[in-house]
Design a protein around this motif. Sequence first.
Motif, short mmCIF file in Angstrom:
data_model
loop_
_atom_site.label_atom_id
_atom_site.label_comp_id
_atom_site.label_asym_id
_atom_site.label_seq_id
_atom_site.Cartn_x
_atom_site.Cartn_y
_atom_site.Cartn_z
N VAL A 1 -13.82 -26.40 63.16
CA VAL A 1 -12.64 -25.54 63.29
C VAL A 1 -12.14 -25.48 64.73
CG1 VAL A 1 -13.91 -23.37 63.65
CG2 VAL A 1 -11.66 -23.34 62.56
N GLN B 1 -3.53 -25.26 64.77
CA GLN B 1 -3.15 -24.25 63.79
C GLN B 1 -2.54 -24.96 62.58
OE1 GLN B 1 -4.90 -21.76 65.89
NE2 GLN B 1 -3.83 -20.90 64.14
N LEU C 1 -10.43 -19.56 58.12
CA LEU C 1 -10.24 -20.71 57.24
C LEU C 1 -9.91 -20.24 55.82
CD1 LEU C 1 -13.21 -22.89 58.48
CD2 LEU C 1 -10.78 -23.38 58.84
N SER D 1 -18.00 -26.46 59.42
CA SER D 1 -16.83 -25.63 59.66
C SER D 1 -16.91 -24.91 61.01
CB SER D 1 -16.66 -24.60 58.54
OG SER D 1 -16.50 -25.25 57.29
N GLU E 1 -6.89 -18.84 67.21
CA GLU E 1 -8.26 -19.15 67.64
C GLU E 1 -8.95 -17.96 68.31
OE1 GLU E 1 -9.12 -23.23 68.62
OE2 GLU E 1 -9.83 -22.51 70.56
N LEU F 1 -10.96 -15.90 65.94
CA LEU F 1 -12.04 -16.49 65.18
C LEU F 1 -13.35 -15.74 65.45
CD1 LEU F 1 -11.49 -20.32 65.63
CD2 LEU F 1 -10.93 -18.93 63.65
N ARG G 1 -7.99 -24.82 55.45
CA ARG G 1 -6.91 -24.76 56.43
C ARG G 1 -7.14 -23.67 57.46
NH1 ARG G 1 -2.13 -27.04 55.62
NH2 ARG G 1 -2.39 -26.94 53.36
N LYS G 2 -6.90 -24.02 58.73
CA LYS G 2 -7.04 -23.07 59.82
C LYS G 2 -5.75 -22.25 59.93
CE LYS G 2 -7.89 -22.99 64.83
NZ LYS G 2 -8.20 -23.84 66.01
N GLU G 3 -5.84 -20.98 59.57
CA GLU G 3 -4.65 -20.14 59.49
C GLU G 3 -4.53 -19.14 60.64
OE1 GLU G 3 -2.32 -20.79 57.65
OE2 GLU G 3 -3.00 -21.63 55.75
#
Length: 228
Positions: free
Chosen positions: A161, A166, A194, A157, A222, A225, A217-219
């Motif tokens: 990621v 997105q 995530l 991950s 960035e 993060l 899912r990448k919500e």
Amino acid sequence: MDQTEFFRLLSAGAAELGLFLTEKHLKDFARYLDELQVWAKRMNLIRRMDEREIILKDFLDSLTVVKYLSEGASVMDLGPGAGFPGLPAKIVRPDLKMTLLEASRKKVYFLKNLVRYLGLEGTEVHWSGEDKEAEKNFRGRFDFVLCRAFGSLQKFSTIGVLFLKQGGILLAMKGKKGKAELERALPALEKMGLDLAFLNGLRLPFLGHERILIGLRKEKKEDHLQIS
């Protein structure tokens, strides 16, 4: 194993997964198997050589991800090794735009040869030890990032990621301990932005081995993060 038995076993297993394989699909898998066996004599490409095991534990296992991949999706397979799960998925889903990112230079040679041999258009192979500029260009580009044997869920991950758009999904293929691993990793995954999209269990055709498919899912944006 003769070709008739090969086709029967692969077709029946795929049908259990809800997939219909055409004659072209079956012939492509037969050619894939031939190349695996030839190259495996020269390099450490795959641990098993038994044809039945390759069909059940590699080809069919790889096909378990197919139904999760949307039409025309851009897909990265992170650490595919001998091409699993990305190339079996590409064989049955030519609409996918597939990128394989592999750390072993020798395996990259095999993968590039196999992609040419099977005529898998819309497939790129990159060596992560060299293509640093390409890796930068890959950031935020993919709808899905897959892994089958890349390491821990958190390690996959943390790297995967970065390559997701997105709303994109990391899809990790795990064994029966996958759910417990997810529970341990969830706090760190949430810090990466995530969220759990799905957690599905299944059993491999004929073998009955348990598989856990984890979709993350990448919500978040960035720049928010927190990679740990």
